[in-house]
Design a protein around this motif. Structure first.
Motif, mmCIF file in Angstrom:
data_model
loop_
_atom_site.group_PDB
_atom_site.id
_atom_site.type_symbol
_atom_site.label_atom_id
_atom_site.label_comp_id
_atom_site.label_asym_id
_atom_site.label_seq_id
_atom_site.Cartn_x
_atom_site.Cartn_y
_atom_site.Cartn_z
ATOM 1 N N LEU A 22 40.877 44.080 49.513
ATOM 2 C CA LEU A 22 40.004 44.526 48.428
ATOM 3 C C LEU A 22 39.481 45.935 48.673
ATOM 4 O O LEU A 22 39.371 46.739 47.737
ATOM 5 C CB LEU A 22 38.825 43.563 48.271
ATOM 6 C CG LEU A 22 39.078 42.275 47.488
ATOM 7 C CD1 LEU A 22 37.779 41.496 47.344
ATOM 8 C CD2 LEU A 22 39.654 42.564 46.115
ATOM 9 N N PHE A 26 40.230 48.546 45.729
ATOM 10 C CA PHE A 26 39.141 48.742 44.770
ATOM 11 C C PHE A 26 39.189 50.113 44.098
ATOM 12 O O PHE A 26 39.218 50.214 42.855
ATOM 13 C CB PHE A 26 37.788 48.563 45.468
ATOM 14 C CG PHE A 26 36.632 48.746 44.537
ATOM 15 C CD1 PHE A 26 36.291 47.767 43.623
ATOM 16 C CD2 PHE A 26 35.871 49.909 44.563
ATOM 17 C CE1 PHE A 26 35.229 47.929 42.752
ATOM 18 C CE2 PHE A 26 34.804 50.090 43.705
ATOM 19 C CZ PHE A 26 34.480 49.096 42.793
ATOM 20 N N TYR A 77 43.901 40.915 42.554
ATOM 21 C CA TYR A 77 43.166 39.657 42.526
ATOM 22 C C TYR A 77 43.664 38.662 43.575
ATOM 23 O O TYR A 77 43.008 37.646 43.823
ATOM 24 C CB TYR A 77 43.222 39.021 41.132
ATOM 25 C CG TYR A 77 42.050 39.434 40.271
ATOM 26 C CD1 TYR A 77 40.841 38.749 40.349
ATOM 27 C CD2 TYR A 77 42.147 40.513 39.404
ATOM 28 C CE1 TYR A 77 39.757 39.136 39.573
ATOM 29 C CE2 TYR A 77 41.063 40.907 38.633
ATOM 30 C CZ TYR A 77 39.876 40.214 38.714
ATOM 31 O OH TYR A 77 38.789 40.595 37.967
ATOM 32 N N PHE A 80 41.329 39.096 46.362
ATOM 33 C CA PHE A 80 40.020 38.664 45.855
ATOM 34 C C PHE A 80 39.879 37.151 45.949
ATOM 35 O O PHE A 80 38.851 36.636 46.430
ATOM 36 C CB PHE A 80 39.848 39.118 44.408
ATOM 37 C CG PHE A 80 38.605 38.565 43.748
ATOM 38 C CD1 PHE A 80 37.365 39.161 43.987
ATOM 39 C CD2 PHE A 80 38.672 37.458 42.918
ATOM 40 C CE1 PHE A 80 36.219 38.651 43.392
ATOM 41 C CE2 PHE A 80 37.528 36.941 42.331
ATOM 42 C CZ PHE A 80 36.300 37.533 42.568
ATOM 43 N N ARG A 84 37.228 35.102 48.234
ATOM 44 C CA ARG A 84 36.151 34.906 47.253
ATOM 45 C C ARG A 84 34.957 34.123 47.782
ATOM 46 O O ARG A 84 33.852 34.231 47.257
ATOM 47 C CB ARG A 84 36.698 34.208 46.009
ATOM 48 C CG ARG A 84 37.149 32.765 46.228
ATOM 49 C CD ARG A 84 37.818 32.218 44.984
ATOM 50 N NE ARG A 84 38.175 30.814 45.107
ATOM 51 C CZ ARG A 84 39.243 30.364 45.722
ATOM 52 N NH1 ARG A 84 40.076 31.236 46.287
ATOM 53 N NH2 ARG A 84 39.505 29.069 45.793
ATOM 54 N N LEU A 91 33.123 42.216 47.499
ATOM 55 C CA LEU A 91 33.356 41.137 46.542
ATOM 56 C C LEU A 91 32.376 41.224 45.371
ATOM 57 O O LEU A 91 32.763 41.058 44.208
ATOM 58 C CB LEU A 91 33.223 39.781 47.239
ATOM 59 C CG LEU A 91 34.446 39.328 48.038
ATOM 60 C CD1 LEU A 91 34.061 38.208 48.997
ATOM 61 C CD2 LEU A 91 35.552 38.861 47.104
ATOM 62 N N TRP A 94 33.410 44.145 43.242
ATOM 63 C CA TRP A 94 34.602 43.831 42.448
ATOM 64 C C TRP A 94 34.227 43.003 41.223
ATOM 65 O O TRP A 94 34.682 43.290 40.116
ATOM 66 C CB TRP A 94 35.605 43.064 43.315
ATOM 67 C CG TRP A 94 36.917 42.771 42.634
ATOM 68 C CD1 TRP A 94 37.170 41.756 41.755
ATOM 69 C CD2 TRP A 94 38.143 43.503 42.772
ATOM 70 N NE1 TRP A 94 38.476 41.801 41.336
ATOM 71 C CE2 TRP A 94 39.097 42.855 41.937
ATOM 72 C CE3 TRP A 94 38.523 44.625 43.515
ATOM 73 C CZ2 TRP A 94 40.415 43.307 41.840
ATOM 74 C CZ3 TRP A 94 39.839 45.067 43.407
ATOM 75 C CH2 TRP A 94 40.761 44.418 42.586
ATOM 76 N N ARG A 95 33.366 41.984 41.424
ATOM 77 C CA ARG A 95 32.962 41.120 40.307
ATOM 78 C C ARG A 95 32.191 41.886 39.240
ATOM 79 O O ARG A 95 32.321 41.605 38.039
ATOM 80 C CB ARG A 95 32.098 39.972 40.826
ATOM 81 C CG ARG A 95 32.837 38.936 41.663
ATOM 82 C CD ARG A 95 31.939 37.744 41.927
ATOM 83 N NE ARG A 95 32.604 36.733 42.732
ATOM 84 C CZ ARG A 95 32.419 36.570 44.037
ATOM 85 N NH1 ARG A 95 31.567 37.373 44.691
ATOM 86 N NH2 ARG A 95 33.056 35.625 44.689
#
Length: 212
Positions: A22, A26, A77, A80, A84, A91, A94-95
């Motif tokens: 990630l 990102f 993803y 991710f 998660r 994280l 990212w969300r």
């Protein structure tokens, strides 16, 4: 117990790899989505209602770029979902950032997607059916299993097409468009929109693969 501990260790390392993935994904993902959004809005502002896809066919090119960009995000993803359950800043970032940017890019690209998508229904659907029918008839002149035409067969197919009523009229346009032999490789047929504007469409996807 040792086996459980090994599984927990493997899971922990897998999640850490997800975090690293990630971190690497990102910034490129944000950049891709922002670029798609800007390109989509520019196409929306510059597009017109003429059925000719343009030279170059901007909507078709942007559709392919958008699908490639969203595929790139989809790959992101994978790490991710691996990570998660971890409590990590990347994280949460990212969300909060990626889903809204995906939505923004989709809205920005909706005009280009609609231009390509509508070629399967209504008037465009009738033109698509005409292209598919004539393309199949042209390929019957081929003596090869793959439907490729030799120079002689191409000339025969072109002469045959000239005897057919291969025109189509859009309600909003004053002059009909004409289907004609345009290429020496499949798909063979092109659409003449008049005023020197020509385009070739894939007969299945209706993506414009050539225009001038």
């Amino acid at each position: 117990m040792n086996r459980v501990a090994e599984m927990e260790t493997s899971t922990r390392w897998l999640r850490r790899l997800g975090i690293i993935g990630l971190l690497c994904w990102f910034v490129p993902s944000v950049s891709v989505l922002l670029v798609l959004s800007v390109l989509g809005f520019c196409e929306f502002l510059l597009s017109d209602s003429h059925p000719f896809p343009g030279d170059p066919p901007a909507a078709d090119m942007l559709t392919e770029v958008a699908l490639s960009g969203w595929l790139f995000i989809l790959v992101g993803y994978v790490p991710f979902f691996v990570a998660r359950k971890e409590s990590d800043r990347i994280l949460r970032l990212w969300r909060r950032v990626i889903p809204p940017l995906i939505l923004l890019s989709f809205l920005a690209m909706s005009s280009a997607l609609a231009q390509v998508g509508r070629r399967h229904w209504g008037e465009w659907g009738l033109l698509k059916a005409m292209l598919q029918d004539n393309e199949a008839r042209v390929r019957r002149f081929s003596s090869r299993a793959d439907g490729a035409l030799s120079e002689e067969e191409f000339a025969q197919a072109k002469a045959w097409l000239l005897t057919q009523p291969a025109t189509f009229h859009f309600d909003a346009e004053s002059e009909p468009v004409r289907i004609h032999m345009r290429r020496t490789v499949p798909p063979y047929l092109g659409v003449d929109f008049g005023q020197g504007q020509n385009a070739v469409f894939d007969p299945v996807t209706m993506i414009c693969i050539y225009s001038d």
